[in-house]
Design an enzyme around this catalytic site. Structure first.
Site, PDB file in Angstrom:
ATOM      1  CD  GLU A   1      -1.814 -39.348  83.990  1.00 56.41           C
ATOM      2  OE1 GLU A   1      -1.681 -40.563  83.729  1.00 56.41           O
ATOM      3  OE2 GLU A   1      -2.861 -38.728  83.768  1.00 56.41           O
TER       4      GLU A   1
ATOM      5  CB  CYS B   1      -2.382 -43.798  85.022  1.00 59.45           C
ATOM      6  SG  CYS B   1      -4.108 -44.171  85.325  1.00 59.45           S
TER       7      CYS B   1
HETATM    8  N1  THU Z   1      -5.041 -43.619  81.635  1.00 61.89           N
HETATM    9  C1  THU Z   1      -3.868 -42.976  81.884  1.00 61.89           C
HETATM   10  O1  THU Z   1      -2.781 -43.523  81.667  1.00 61.89           O
HETATM   11  N2  THU Z   1      -3.923 -41.711  82.374  1.00 61.89           N
HETATM   12  C2  THU Z   1      -5.069 -41.003  82.569  1.00 61.89           C
HETATM   13  O2  THU Z   1      -5.019 -39.864  82.987  1.00 61.89           O
HETATM   14  C3  THU Z   1      -6.371 -41.618  82.282  1.00 61.89           C
HETATM   15  C4  THU Z   1      -6.344 -43.040  81.879  1.00 61.89           C
HETATM   16  C5  THU Z   1      -4.983 -44.960  81.067  1.00 61.89           C
HETATM   17  C6  THU Z   1      -5.426 -46.091  81.945  1.00 61.89           C
HETATM   18  C7  THU Z   1      -5.809 -47.131  80.927  1.00 61.89           C
HETATM   19  O3  THU Z   1      -4.637 -47.839  80.537  1.00 61.89           O
HETATM   20  C8  THU Z   1      -6.284 -46.326  79.738  1.00 61.89           C
HETATM   21  O4  THU Z   1      -5.797 -45.013  79.924  1.00 61.89           O
HETATM   22  C9  THU Z   1      -7.801 -46.291  79.592  1.00 61.89           C
HETATM   23  O5  THU Z   1      -8.402 -45.823  80.727  1.00 61.89           O
END
Ligand code: THU
Length: 158
Positions: free
Chosen positions: A74, A72
Site C-alpha cells: 500500500e 508494504c
Molecule cells: N504486507 C503488505 O504489503 N500489506 C499489508 O497490508 C500487510 C502486510 C506485507 C509486509 C510483508 O512484506 C508481508 O506482507 C508479510 O507481512
C-alpha cells in the site's frame, strides 16, 4: 463522562458485483502481487491506486533481509503515486494478496496500522475520502474512507 461511538461502514461485494472501474482496479492489484519481492514471508501483496485523472498506479511489498527496511504494498503504491503525480488526488486503493500456497487469500487482506496512517494523510492532503477495497476470494470489502480503518488516527501535525 461521555461516550464516543464510531460506526464503521463496510460493504461486502462478491467479485461479480463490482463496477467496471472497481473490477479494473482489482485486476491491477492482483497482477501487482506477481511482481512483489517477498522472499522472507512468501506473502505477496499487490496494491493498485486510482488517481483523479482515471489512471492507475500499482505497487507491491518489497522486503529486505533487514526486515524493518522493507515496505508494504500500500505504501509502495501510494508513495510512488504521490512522488510521480503530486497534483493528482488519490481516489481509491485496492489490495490483494497471495499466501504461501500461491493462491489469493480467502479472507480480504487488511492494511497494517502504518499503511492506515499513511492513507489517512493522503485523504487529508487531497481533501477527499480515499475509497479502500480489500480483496479476498470470499468477497471484497469496500470502505468509502480510510477513516473507517483508523477512527482515532494521529492527526495532530496534519
Ligand atoms: N504486507 C503488505 O504489503 N500489506 C499489508 O497490508 C500487510 C502486510 C506485507 C509486509 C510483508 O512484506 C508481508 O506482507 C508479510 O507481512
Amino acid at each position: 463522562m461521555k461516550e464516543i461511538v464510531n460506526e464503521v461502514h463496510i460493504v461486502c461485494k462478491d467479485e461479480s458485483e463490482l463496477s467496471e472501474s472497481e473490477h479494473e482496479l482489482l485486476k491491477e492489484a492482483q497482477a501487482a502481487t506477481w511482481r512483489s519481492y517477498a522472499p522472507y514471508s512468501n506473502f505477496s501483496v499487490g496494491a493498485a491506486v486510482r488517481l483523479s485523472d482515471g489512471s492507475i498506479v500499482t505497487g507491491n511489498n518489497q522486503e529486505n533481509c533487514a526486515f524493518p527496511s522493507g515496505l508494504c504494498a500500500e505504501r509502495t503504491a501510494l508513495f510512488y503515486a504521490n512522488s510521480r503525480y503530486p497534483d493528482l488526488a488519490v481516489e481509491a486503493i485496492c489490495i490483494a494478496a497471495r499466501g504461501l500456497d500461491g493462491e489469493f487469500t480467502r479472507v480480504p487482506i487488511s492494511p497494517c496500522g502504518g499503511c492506515r496512517q499513511v492513507m489517512l494523510e493522503v485523504e487529508h492532503r487531497f481533501g477527499r475520502p480515499l475509497k479502500v477495497m480489500m480483496y479476498g476470494t470470499d468477497g471484497v470489502y469496500i470502505l468509502q474512507s480510510a477513516r473507517d480503518l483508523l477512527p482515532v488516527g494521529f492527526e495532530e501535525l496534519v
